[in-house]
Motif scaffolding. Structure first.
Motif, mmCIF file in Angstrom:
data_model
loop_
_atom_site.group_PDB
_atom_site.id
_atom_site.type_symbol
_atom_site.label_atom_id
_atom_site.label_comp_id
_atom_site.label_asym_id
_atom_site.label_seq_id
_atom_site.Cartn_x
_atom_site.Cartn_y
_atom_site.Cartn_z
ATOM 1 N N GLN A 243 0.965 -1.208 -0.030
ATOM 2 C CA GLN A 243 -0.271 -0.042 -0.087
ATOM 3 C C GLN A 243 1.036 1.267 -0.194
ATOM 4 N N ARG A 244 0.394 2.304 -0.936
ATOM 5 C CA ARG A 244 1.147 3.401 -0.956
ATOM 6 C C ARG A 244 0.360 4.472 0.010
ATOM 7 N N ILE A 245 1.150 5.217 1.205
ATOM 8 C CA ILE A 245 0.468 6.120 1.937
ATOM 9 C C ILE A 245 1.029 7.578 1.927
ATOM 10 N N PRO A 246 0.122 8.426 1.767
ATOM 11 C CA PRO A 246 0.831 9.944 1.849
ATOM 12 C C PRO A 246 1.370 10.145 3.129
ATOM 13 N N LEU A 247 2.721 10.968 3.255
ATOM 14 C CA LEU A 247 3.081 11.529 4.264
ATOM 15 C C LEU A 247 2.498 12.993 4.659
ATOM 16 N N LEU A 309 -6.077 11.991 12.633
ATOM 17 C CA LEU A 309 -6.331 12.344 11.096
ATOM 18 C C LEU A 309 -7.853 12.611 11.157
ATOM 19 N N PHE A 310 -8.663 11.966 12.030
ATOM 20 C CA PHE A 310 -10.119 12.613 11.979
ATOM 21 C C PHE A 310 -10.346 13.809 12.454
ATOM 22 N N GLU A 311 -9.880 14.228 13.467
ATOM 23 C CA GLU A 311 -9.737 15.426 14.258
ATOM 24 C C GLU A 311 -9.132 16.692 13.309
ATOM 25 N N ALA A 312 -8.258 16.298 12.201
ATOM 26 C CA ALA A 312 -7.815 17.043 11.373
ATOM 27 C C ALA A 312 -8.760 17.330 10.361
ATOM 28 N N VAL A 319 -8.959 8.822 5.582
ATOM 29 C CA VAL A 319 -7.928 8.391 6.773
ATOM 30 C C VAL A 319 -7.884 6.857 6.382
ATOM 31 N N ALA A 320 -8.712 6.152 5.764
ATOM 32 C CA ALA A 320 -8.549 4.748 5.466
ATOM 33 C C ALA A 320 -6.988 4.499 4.651
ATOM 34 N N LEU A 321 -7.093 5.434 3.484
ATOM 35 C CA LEU A 321 -5.783 5.758 2.609
ATOM 36 C C LEU A 321 -4.559 5.565 3.375
ATOM 37 N N TRP A 328 -15.355 0.821 7.361
ATOM 38 C CA TRP A 328 -15.461 1.758 8.660
ATOM 39 C C TRP A 328 -15.633 0.922 9.950
ATOM 40 N N LYS A 329 -16.078 -0.261 9.908
ATOM 41 C CA LYS A 329 -16.411 -1.412 10.931
ATOM 42 C C LYS A 329 -14.982 -1.310 11.535
ATOM 43 N N MET A 330 -13.783 -1.702 10.763
ATOM 44 C CA MET A 330 -12.771 -1.921 11.283
ATOM 45 C C MET A 330 -11.978 -0.821 11.748
ATOM 46 N N LEU A 331 -12.086 0.331 10.756
ATOM 47 C CA LEU A 331 -11.531 1.714 11.296
ATOM 48 C C LEU A 331 -12.002 2.310 12.620
#
Length: 356
Positions: A243-247, A309-312, A319-321, A328-331
């Motif tokens: 998985q590629r994630i953004p910093l 991340l959610f608070e931002a 956020v899942a990315l 959502w259930k897992m997150l």
């Protein structure tokens, strides 16, 4: 290829694993064992099915071996947890025949494991693997291995409170706790691993402890500020889940700055954080204990990162990315948003509306 071994009783045990089929039998004489092995191997080579349903010598340990061999044959590796659990089950229940795994026996097994310290989640996992082994043997190899005993034992142990799901953790570290932990680690002259920086990076990226300690410099693209995490944990896929994630610099710590600092310490070759993940966890727990910070685990930093991340102001999909969750259930299990953070989100949206 047939394996022939002498048992403590003096008889000879034959095990045959050939072209995806399995059979075993015991004989008083080695010659009889060898003759039977040749006969069964010839039958398999002719394409005839060899069933072990009526073989009285087959044990639960044999079924575990069959399961492991079948997975290896199709290139599936056992995870660390599953491998350890199957080893335990082989030791504790391996000598039992499949039909002996009754409700009574498994309830007693559960009671004993509970007395030894196995929690409800651990025992639930063990029962799940017992059922998996029996189902696999019946479906793939025709072994008569009913699972009703497992289902009834799970129901009984659940009512006794010995089997259950894990409780959702809601522990979030306060910023002053994080500051104390990081300061203590970075002021310790005996601490050679930059655990303080790793803590910051964990909150900035939501990466797990082992993921942080195995990401490579080759997987970081400075131009796009993206990091590829190889074989990320997924309950449905053990390998190939890259998985590629953004910093992103929105969680209180700048991951790009942390990478710059790390490159000055360890260079830009191989792993970014070339340290043993267990050693990182040990240092974290020891420091929390010395500072008397209660009930805080390194994995709680992933919960903290997700909540930030959610608070931002990021959406569930965004956020899942970053976190790698599929739904959502897992997150949701990783999200513990502070009510007061909604004021900041509302202020930002009001600012955007005014600018428009």
């Amino acid at each position: 290829m047939a394996t022939i071994m002498r048992l403590p009783s003096g008889s000879w045990r034959v095990q045959i694993r050939r072209k995806g089929q399995y059979a075993s039998q015991s004989f008083l004489k080695r010659g009889d064992a060898e003759a039977w092995a040749r006969q069964v191997e010839s039958k398999i080579d002719r394409g005839e099915a060899v069933s072990v349903c009526c073989d009285p010598a087959v044990t639960f340990a044999d079924l575990i071996t069959i399961h492991e061999n079948d997975l290896a044959e199709v290139g599936k590796q056992l995870g660390r947890t599953k491998a350890a659990t199957l080893t335990l089950l082989t030791t504790r229940l391996g000598k039992r025949k499949p039909l002996e795994l009754s409700r009574e026996l498994l309830v007693e097994y559960g009671r004993e494991r509970s007395k030894q310290g196995a929690g409800p989640v651990t025992l639930s996992i063990e029962l799940g693997y017992i059922k998996t082994i029996l189902n696999h043997s019946a479906a793939v190899h025709g072994v008569h291995a009913p699972t009703e005993g497992v289902d009834l034992a799970r129901l009984a142990l659940s009512r006794l409170g010995l089997v259950g799901r894990s409780a959702e953790r809601s522990r979030r570290p306060e910023q002053h706790e994080l500051d104390r932990i990081i300061t203590a680690l970075e002021s310790n002259p005996r601490q050679s691993i930059p655990v303080g920086r790793i803590i910051r990076f964990a909150i900035a990226t939501a990466l797990r402890q082992d993921e942080i300690c195995r990401v490579q410099w080759d997987d970081f693209c400075e131009r796009t500020q993206m990091l590829t995490v190889r074989n990320r944990k997924d309950p449905r896929r053990k390998t190939g889940n890259d998985q590629r994630i953004p910093l992103l610099n929105i969680s209180g710590y700048d991951p790009r700055l942390l990478l710059e600092q790390q490159s000055g310490l360890a260079g830009r070759a191989g792993r970014i954080f070339p340290y043993n993940a267990r050693s990182v966890g040990t240092a974290f727990r020891r420091t929390c204990r010395e500072l008397n910070i209660q009930d805080l685990r390194f994995h709680d930093l992933r919960h903290e990162a997700t909540s930030r991340l959610f608070e931002a102001g990021l959406s569930i999909e965004q956020v899942a990315l970053v976190t790698g969750h599929k739904d959502w259930k897992m997150l949701r299990r990783y999200t513990h948003i502070k009510p007061e953070s909604l004021h900041a989100i509302a202020a930002r949206r009001a600012c955007w509306s005014g600018a428009a």
